[in-house]
Design a protein around this motif. Structure first.
Motif, PDB file in Angstrom:
ATOM      1  N   ASP A  62      74.667  53.452  13.263  1.00 25.89           N
ATOM      2  CA  ASP A  62      74.121  53.730  14.592  1.00 25.89           C
ATOM      3  C   ASP A  62      74.663  52.689  15.575  1.00 25.89           C
ATOM      4  OD1 ASP A  62      72.700  54.318  16.853  1.00 25.89           O
ATOM      5  OD2 ASP A  62      70.738  54.247  15.896  1.00 25.89           O
ATOM      6  N   LYS A  63      75.649  53.068  16.369  1.00 26.19           N
ATOM      7  CA  LYS A  63      76.307  52.147  17.296  1.00 26.19           C
ATOM      8  C   LYS A  63      75.409  51.709  18.443  1.00 26.19           C
ATOM      9  CE  LYS A  63      80.265  52.116  15.236  1.00 26.19           C
ATOM     10  NZ  LYS A  63      80.719  50.975  14.479  1.00 26.19           N
ATOM     11  N   SER A  64      74.286  52.411  18.661  1.00 24.57           N
ATOM     12  CA  SER A  64      73.378  52.023  19.738  1.00 24.57           C
ATOM     13  C   SER A  64      72.521  50.822  19.337  1.00 24.57           C
ATOM     14  CB  SER A  64      72.475  53.195  20.137  1.00 24.57           C
ATOM     15  OG  SER A  64      71.585  53.510  19.083  1.00 24.57           O
ATOM     16  N   LYS A  65      72.474  50.498  18.055  1.00 22.49           N
ATOM     17  CA  LYS A  65      71.699  49.361  17.565  1.00 22.49           C
ATOM     18  C   LYS A  65      72.650  48.256  17.142  1.00 22.49           C
ATOM     19  CE  LYS A  65      67.913  52.205  15.916  1.00 22.49           C
ATOM     20  NZ  LYS A  65      67.087  52.586  14.760  1.00 22.49           N
ATOM     21  N   GLN A  66      72.939  47.383  18.066  1.00 21.26           N
ATOM     22  CA  GLN A  66      73.851  46.279  17.787  1.00 21.26           C
ATOM     23  C   GLN A  66      73.122  44.974  18.052  1.00 21.26           C
ATOM     24  OE1 GLN A  66      77.465  46.863  19.976  1.00 21.26           O
ATOM     25  NE2 GLN A  66      77.967  48.749  18.919  1.00 21.26           N
TER      26      GLN A  66
END
Length: 72
Positions: A3-7
């Motif tokens: 999930d690239k939105s959770k960095q």
């Protein structure tokens, strides 16, 4: 799935030794060869960047100085 939105940056603390691009980048930052990087990571017992740096310093301080682009 990634999930690239959770960095949150947790991955930045370690080098993925199975990712050639990440190892190459870390090699350039440390100014060492890939072989020396893997040797130091093995000696440190971890791929944690901070522990790797201290182990690398200890190894390079005890090794004779060499000329060239990379420390070997």
């Amino acid at each position: 799935m990634d999930d690239k939105s959770k960095q949150d940056g947790r991955d930045d603390a370690k080098v993925d030794l199975n990712d050639p691009n990440e190892v190459s980048y870390a090699d350039q930052q440390a100014n060492v060869s890939t072989e020396k990087h893997k040797e130091c990571a093995k000696a440190a017992g971890t791929s944690n960047r901070e522990k790797f740096s201290s182990t690398l310093s200890q190894i390079l301080d005890s090794a004779p100085s060499q000329t060239g682009k990379y420390r070997t």
